[in-house]
Design an enzyme around this catalytic site. Structure first.
Site, PDB file in Angstrom:
ATOM      1  N   LYS A 172      56.766  60.685  -0.710  1.00  0.00           N
ATOM      2  CA  LYS A 172      55.491  60.884  -0.030  1.00  0.00           C
ATOM      3  C   LYS A 172      54.819  62.168  -0.501  1.00  0.00           C
ATOM      4  O   LYS A 172      53.609  62.196  -0.769  1.00  0.00           O
ATOM      5  CB  LYS A 172      55.703  60.962   1.486  1.00  0.00           C
ATOM      6  CG  LYS A 172      54.399  61.137   2.258  1.00  0.00           C
ATOM      7  CD  LYS A 172      54.602  61.610   3.688  1.00  0.00           C
ATOM      8  CE  LYS A 172      54.711  63.114   3.747  1.00  0.00           C
ATOM      9  NZ  LYS A 172      54.364  63.676   5.063  1.00  0.00           N
ATOM     10  N   ASN A 173      55.598  63.241  -0.615  1.00  0.00           N
ATOM     11  CA  ASN A 173      55.020  64.538  -0.963  1.00  0.00           C
ATOM     12  C   ASN A 173      54.580  64.622  -2.421  1.00  0.00           C
ATOM     13  O   ASN A 173      53.909  65.574  -2.809  1.00  0.00           O
ATOM     14  CB  ASN A 173      56.009  65.661  -0.642  1.00  0.00           C
ATOM     15  CG  ASN A 173      56.163  65.871   0.853  1.00  0.00           C
ATOM     16  OD1 ASN A 173      55.324  65.428   1.642  1.00  0.00           O
ATOM     17  ND2 ASN A 173      57.235  66.531   1.256  1.00  0.00           N
TER      18      ASN A 173
ATOM     19  N   ARG B 186      47.672  66.953   7.481  1.00  0.00           N
ATOM     20  CA  ARG B 186      47.307  68.213   6.843  1.00  0.00           C
ATOM     21  C   ARG B 186      47.049  68.067   5.345  1.00  0.00           C
ATOM     22  O   ARG B 186      46.316  68.861   4.762  1.00  0.00           O
ATOM     23  CB  ARG B 186      48.407  69.258   7.075  1.00  0.00           C
ATOM     24  CG  ARG B 186      48.445  69.803   8.476  1.00  0.00           C
ATOM     25  CD  ARG B 186      49.556  70.820   8.653  1.00  0.00           C
ATOM     26  NE  ARG B 186      49.558  71.347  10.012  1.00  0.00           N
ATOM     27  CZ  ARG B 186      48.927  72.440  10.388  1.00  0.00           C
ATOM     28  NH1 ARG B 186      48.219  73.123   9.509  1.00  0.00           N
ATOM     29  NH2 ARG B 186      48.987  72.858  11.639  1.00  0.00           N
TER      30      ARG B 186
ATOM     31  N   CYS C 254      51.609  67.741  11.216  1.00  0.00           N
ATOM     32  CA  CYS C 254      52.784  68.260  11.918  1.00  0.00           C
ATOM     33  C   CYS C 254      52.478  69.615  12.551  1.00  0.00           C
ATOM     34  O   CYS C 254      51.865  70.475  11.939  1.00  0.00           O
ATOM     35  CB  CYS C 254      53.961  68.427  10.962  1.00  0.00           C
ATOM     36  SG  CYS C 254      54.719  66.895  10.414  1.00  0.00           S
TER      37      CYS C 254
ATOM     38  N   ASP D  13      62.523  71.122   4.402  1.00  0.00           N
ATOM     39  CA  ASP D  13      62.460  69.752   4.917  1.00  0.00           C
ATOM     40  C   ASP D  13      63.841  69.135   5.153  1.00  0.00           C
ATOM     41  O   ASP D  13      63.938  68.026   5.682  1.00  0.00           O
ATOM     42  CB  ASP D  13      61.654  68.861   3.965  1.00  0.00           C
ATOM     43  CG  ASP D  13      60.156  69.011   4.150  1.00  0.00           C
ATOM     44  OD1 ASP D  13      59.737  69.686   5.113  1.00  0.00           O
ATOM     45  OD2 ASP D  13      59.396  68.453   3.341  1.00  0.00           O
TER      46      ASP D  13
END
Length: 419
Positions: free
Chosen positions: A22-23, A92, A116, A306
């Protein structure tokens, strides 16, 4: 919002296929705004944040569609340069539209972001860097409003603090700037290497990705690209920790061991047998003794923030005292009170979590507060005595693709309940 109902006491065994990161996918999706051509992406995870980003791209005027794990984008017809609060408020990463829009179109209005609730994550680094490249920026009415006459200009940028999104945003902006941009004290995360490789695939000229100094030679335009998103190192780490704390044996497929050096080292220190191949990692905890470990989060290549919440769970059930120091984000121990509800012996002292000798975790109703915290609560529920209910699981859907299905295939007893 949905819940997970988990029956504890299971030992995870088997294989799990890891999704795209995802990142990495999110900044790549925003970087597609830099291109006048067709962008085709593979290994894109099916996640809420991905679908939200595609909706945002369509709102800006791009063609954007997802078919399974493939995404097609054509941003040649973008006419709107405003990212509205309605879409930005939940994510974000939307700030990543700022650099590409102002670089290609000379204009961007980006609603201040949400996502978040784990700290300030300041946007001033993005703003200051773009101003050094010639943009005029105002923050008013809840929007970051950026304008530039002509093209952005290459500049020598120094990041006052290491910022992944800040580095990514300025890298994207510099790709279409006039002249050469250098970014010092740049973030070195693998997801930024993926972003740089993607931009270069469109015709960009970026070197130094993965080091603390980036050099970007601006080009006039970027074109077609087909690209495969890298595997998700955090999803990989999450399943490895779940396998270890359950006393099981789990093999993660279609992943990248070289992205997880710090995590794998700590899993070995915790007592696991770790085996790797070119694209797989296996942990074996059967008939082995779990041990507590000390963790200190820091930018890549050190231990990733994370993975902090998942290792907090590991330390709560491991003999001995394990200390976890969170150096990246403030307010990132929101999972601790929920774990304490399940019986975890944890003392918080500022940015330090001290996990003492374990008592058995007991099932309870707990609330997910952010993406990685929610994953830690699921892991805790898998090994607790009795039944655990995890509320507000929309957080986990933002970053984990079909996590319950993957866990069930490993032997977990977990069920999604929509309410």
């Amino acid at each position: 919002m949905g819940q997970f109902l988990i029956q504890g006491g299971c030992q995870l065994k088997g294989e799990v296929t890891i999704s795209g990161a995802k990142n990495a996918a999110l900044p790549i999706l925003f970087a597609s705004l830099l291109s006048k051509g067709n962008v085709n992406l593979t290994n894109v995870p099916l996640l809420k944040d991905i679908s939200t980003t595609l909706e945002l791209l369509k709102e800006l005027g791009a063609e954007a569609s997802q078919d399974g794990h493939e995404v097609h984008i054509n941003a040649s017809s973008v006419k709107n340069y405003t990212a509205s609060y309605e879409l930005v408020r939940s994510m974000r990463a939307s700030i990543l539209a700022l650099g590409p829009l102002v670089a290609r179109f000379g204009e961007a209005d980006i609603s201040l972001p949400g996502g978040c609730a784990i700290g300030a994550r300041p946007v001033n680094l993005h703003i200051h860097g773009l101003e050094q490249m010639g943009a005029i920026i105002k923050v008013q009415n809840g929007f970051i409003k950026a304008r530039v006459n002509g093209r952005l200009k290459g500049a020598h940028l120094y990041m006052d603090m290491v910022s992944v999104t800040g580095t990514g945003n300025l890298m994207m902006a510099a790709a279409l700037a006039e002249g050469v941009t250098t970014i010092e004290n740049a973030a070195k995360e693998p997801e930024l290497v993926d972003l740089a490789n993607f931009i270069n695939g469109m015709g960009g000229k970026i070197s130094g990705a993965g080091t603390d100094t980036l050099t970007i030679e601006g080009v006039e335009s970027l074109g077609d690209c087909s690209y495969q998103v890298q595997p998700d190192r955090i999803e990989t780490g999450t399943f490895l920790v779940a396998g270890v704390v359950s006393g099981g044996k789990v093999k993660c497929l279609k992943t990248a061991p070289h992205l997880l050096t710090a995590v794998l080292s700590k899993l070995e220190e915790a007592g696991a047998a770790v085996t790797t191949g070119s694209d797989w990692i296996e942990v074996d905890m059967i008939d082995r003794q779990l041990k507590s470990v000390n963790i200190s989060t820091a930018p890549h290549p050190a231990f990733p923030t994370d993975m902090q919440a998942q290792f907090t769970v590991l330390n709560t059930v491991a003999p001995g005292t394990g200390r976890i120091k969170e150096n990246i984000f403030e307010n990132r121990f929101m999972h601790v009170p929920e774990l304490q509800r399940m019986g975890a012996n944890i003392i918080l002292e500022g940015n330090l979590a001290i996990c003492g000798d374990p008592d058995p975790l007991c099932g309870a109703e707990v609330m997910a507060t952010d993406l990685r915290a929610s994953a830690s609560l699921v892991i805790a529920g898998l090994i607790a005595e009795g039944e655990t209910i995890v509320d507000e699981i929309y957080h986990i859907d933002r970053g984990y693709e079909a996590i319950e299905n993957k866990l069930i295939a490993l032997g977990a007893k977990i069920k999604r309940i929509e309410n």
